[in-house]
Design a protein around this motif. Structure first.
Motif, PDB file in Angstrom:
ATOM      1  N   VAL A 185      37.764  47.595  30.873  1.00  0.00           N
ATOM      2  CA  VAL A 185      38.278  46.467  31.649  1.00  0.00           C
ATOM      3  C   VAL A 185      37.459  45.228  31.320  1.00  0.00           C
ATOM      4  O   VAL A 185      36.221  45.290  31.258  1.00  0.00           O
ATOM      5  N   GLU A 186      38.125  44.113  31.096  1.00  0.00           N
ATOM      6  CA  GLU A 186      37.386  42.868  30.923  1.00  0.00           C
ATOM      7  C   GLU A 186      37.390  42.123  32.244  1.00  0.00           C
ATOM      8  O   GLU A 186      38.393  42.092  32.961  1.00  0.00           O
ATOM      9  N   VAL A 187      36.236  41.562  32.578  1.00  0.00           N
ATOM     10  CA  VAL A 187      36.052  40.906  33.867  1.00  0.00           C
ATOM     11  C   VAL A 187      35.310  39.594  33.643  1.00  0.00           C
ATOM     12  O   VAL A 187      34.307  39.554  32.927  1.00  0.00           O
ATOM     13  N   CYS A 188      35.803  38.543  34.264  1.00  0.00           N
ATOM     14  CA  CYS A 188      35.093  37.267  34.232  1.00  0.00           C
ATOM     15  C   CYS A 188      34.448  37.045  35.602  1.00  0.00           C
ATOM     16  O   CYS A 188      35.153  36.895  36.603  1.00  0.00           O
ATOM     17  N   PRO A 189      33.119  37.030  35.671  1.00  0.00           N
ATOM     18  CA  PRO A 189      32.459  36.825  36.961  1.00  0.00           C
ATOM     19  C   PRO A 189      32.683  35.417  37.515  1.00  0.00           C
ATOM     20  O   PRO A 189      32.507  35.196  38.715  1.00  0.00           O
ATOM     21  N   ASP A 190      33.072  34.482  36.675  1.00  0.00           N
ATOM     22  CA  ASP A 190      33.234  33.098  37.130  1.00  0.00           C
ATOM     23  C   ASP A 190      34.547  32.876  37.861  1.00  0.00           C
ATOM     24  O   ASP A 190      34.565  32.338  38.961  1.00  0.00           O
ATOM     25  N   CYS A 191      35.658  33.280  37.239  1.00  0.00           N
ATOM     26  CA  CYS A 191      36.955  33.035  37.886  1.00  0.00           C
ATOM     27  C   CYS A 191      37.580  34.321  38.419  1.00  0.00           C
ATOM     28  O   CYS A 191      38.628  34.272  39.046  1.00  0.00           O
ATOM     29  N   ARG A 192      36.948  35.469  38.128  1.00  0.00           N
ATOM     30  CA  ARG A 192      37.387  36.783  38.598  1.00  0.00           C
ATOM     31  C   ARG A 192      38.684  37.263  37.949  1.00  0.00           C
ATOM     32  O   ARG A 192      39.408  38.101  38.497  1.00  0.00           O
ATOM     33  N   TRP A 193      38.959  36.750  36.769  1.00  0.00           N
ATOM     34  CA  TRP A 193      40.018  37.356  35.940  1.00  0.00           C
ATOM     35  C   TRP A 193      39.575  38.763  35.585  1.00  0.00           C
ATOM     36  O   TRP A 193      38.407  39.006  35.239  1.00  0.00           O
ATOM     37  N   SER A 194      40.510  39.715  35.666  1.00  0.00           N
ATOM     38  CA  SER A 194      40.194  41.047  35.172  1.00  0.00           C
ATOM     39  C   SER A 194      41.441  41.640  34.556  1.00  0.00           C
ATOM     40  O   SER A 194      42.562  41.338  34.990  1.00  0.00           O
ATOM     41  N   PHE A 195      41.231  42.442  33.535  1.00  0.00           N
ATOM     42  CA  PHE A 195      42.385  43.051  32.882  1.00  0.00           C
ATOM     43  C   PHE A 195      41.971  44.353  32.207  1.00  0.00           C
ATOM     44  O   PHE A 195      40.909  44.431  31.586  1.00  0.00           O
ATOM     45  N   LEU A 196      42.851  45.345  32.314  1.00  0.00           N
ATOM     46  CA  LEU A 196      42.638  46.606  31.602  1.00  0.00           C
ATOM     47  C   LEU A 196      42.987  46.388  30.136  1.00  0.00           C
ATOM     48  O   LEU A 196      44.151  46.162  29.805  1.00  0.00           O
ATOM     49  N   VAL A 197      41.978  46.399  29.278  1.00  0.00           N
ATOM     50  CA  VAL A 197      42.173  46.066  27.872  1.00  0.00           C
ATOM     51  C   VAL A 197      42.615  47.281  27.058  1.00  0.00           C
ATOM     52  O   VAL A 197      43.512  47.186  26.227  1.00  0.00           O
ATOM     53  N   ARG A 198      41.950  48.393  27.285  1.00  0.00           N
ATOM     54  CA  ARG A 198      42.231  49.597  26.488  1.00  0.00           C
ATOM     55  C   ARG A 198      42.077  50.832  27.368  1.00  0.00           C
ATOM     56  O   ARG A 198      41.220  50.870  28.250  1.00  0.00           O
ATOM     57  N   THR A 199      42.890  51.821  27.085  1.00  0.00           N
ATOM     58  CA  THR A 199      42.701  53.147  27.666  1.00  0.00           C
ATOM     59  C   THR A 199      42.476  54.100  26.497  1.00  0.00           C
ATOM     60  O   THR A 199      43.224  54.061  25.520  1.00  0.00           O
ATOM     61  N   LEU A 200      41.452  54.920  26.579  1.00  0.00           N
ATOM     62  CA  LEU A 200      41.189  55.830  25.471  1.00  0.00           C
ATOM     63  C   LEU A 200      40.417  57.057  25.943  1.00  0.00           C
ATOM     64  O   LEU A 200      39.982  57.127  27.094  1.00  0.00           O
ATOM     65  N   GLN A 201      40.339  58.015  25.059  1.00  0.00           N
ATOM     66  CA  GLN A 201      39.637  59.257  25.379  1.00  0.00           C
ATOM     67  C   GLN A 201      38.284  59.256  24.681  1.00  0.00           C
ATOM     68  O   GLN A 201      38.196  58.967  23.493  1.00  0.00           O
ATOM     69  N   ALA A 202      37.261  59.585  25.447  1.00  0.00           N
ATOM     70  CA  ALA A 202      35.939  59.819  24.859  1.00  0.00           C
ATOM     71  C   ALA A 202      35.789  61.332  24.717  1.00  0.00           C
ATOM     72  O   ALA A 202      35.863  62.069  25.699  1.00  0.00           O
ATOM     73  N   VAL A 203      35.635  61.774  23.501  1.00  0.00           N
ATOM     74  CA  VAL A 203      35.677  63.202  23.196  1.00  0.00           C
ATOM     75  C   VAL A 203      34.291  63.684  22.795  1.00  0.00           C
ATOM     76  O   VAL A 203      33.624  63.066  21.957  1.00  0.00           O
ATOM     77  N   ARG A 204      33.894  64.774  23.419  1.00  0.00           N
ATOM     78  CA  ARG A 204      32.591  65.343  23.058  1.00  0.00           C
ATOM     79  C   ARG A 204      32.715  66.070  21.727  1.00  0.00           C
ATOM     80  O   ARG A 204      33.624  66.861  21.525  1.00  0.00           O
ATOM     81  N   GLU A 205      31.801  65.779  20.851  1.00  0.00           N
ATOM     82  CA  GLU A 205      31.769  66.468  19.570  1.00  0.00           C
ATOM     83  C   GLU A 205      30.880  67.688  19.716  1.00  0.00           C
ATOM     84  O   GLU A 205      29.759  67.592  20.165  1.00  0.00           O
ATOM     85  N   GLU A 206      31.449  68.792  19.318  1.00  0.00           N
ATOM     86  CA  GLU A 206      30.653  70.018  19.403  1.00  0.00           C
ATOM     87  C   GLU A 206      29.528  69.933  18.376  1.00  0.00           C
ATOM     88  O   GLU A 206      29.754  69.542  17.235  1.00  0.00           O
ATOM     89  N   SER A 207      28.343  70.262  18.843  1.00  0.00           N
ATOM     90  CA  SER A 207      27.204  70.148  17.927  1.00  0.00           C
ATOM     91  C   SER A 207      27.291  71.205  16.834  1.00  0.00           C
ATOM     92  O   SER A 207      27.714  72.336  17.074  1.00  0.00           O
ATOM     93  N   GLU A 208      26.915  70.797  15.666  1.00  0.00           N
ATOM     94  CA  GLU A 208      26.963  71.737  14.540  1.00  0.00           C
ATOM     95  C   GLU A 208      25.791  72.686  14.636  1.00  0.00           C
ATOM     96  O   GLU A 208      24.684  72.289  14.953  1.00  0.00           O
ATOM     97  N   SER A 209      26.075  73.928  14.356  1.00  0.00           N
ATOM     98  CA  SER A 209      24.974  74.882  14.418  1.00  0.00           C
ATOM     99  C   SER A 209      24.954  75.764  13.190  1.00  0.00           C
ATOM    100  O   SER A 209      25.892  75.784  12.429  1.00  0.00           O
TER     101      SER A 209
END
Ligand SMILES: [Zn+2]
Length: 123
Positions: free
Chosen positions: A99-123
């Protein structure tokens, strides 16, 4: 951690801003970030590369909000980049809303939705 399934909401953002510039939407309808969102953006957010599209000030910030049943009480909270990768390490993959947020005028907008995926550690 890696990103996956990004949905970019830039088109909707542009439409909203166009409607505001055309006078179809009042500024207060766009600039309605509540105190919690502004505080989260100041505390966890990083500086955006662009100026605020509404007030043109240089304080625009980007903040992540994380969601997922696996997160328990962390779901629906804000975090920064470093914290996010720690959350994904600890809890597993989750949905991230940037989300982008402007503390001055309080504009806010959802910019992107995405998945953060855990990478399985290599063993
Ligand atoms: Zn602004």
């Amino acid at each position: 951690m890696r990103w996956q399934g990004e949905i970019d909401h830039a088109l909707l953002r542009r439409q909203q801003l166009d409607q505001w510039r055309d006078g179809q939407v009042p500024r207060k309808a766009l600039c309605d970030a509540d105190a919690r969102l502004v505080a989260a953006a100041k505390f966890h957010g990083r500086k955006a590369q662009v100026r605020c599209p509404v007030c043109r000030k240089d304080n625009l910030r980007l903040v992540f909000w994380v969601f997922g049943e696996n997160l328990g009480r962390r779901s629906g909270t804000a975090c920064g980049e470093i914290e996010l990768s720690a959350i994904v390490d600890d809890y597993g993959s989750c949905t991230v809303k940037e989300v982008e947020v402007c503390p001055d005028c309080r504009w806010s907008f959802l910019v992107r939705t995405l998945q953060a995926v855990r990478e399985e550690s290599e063993s």
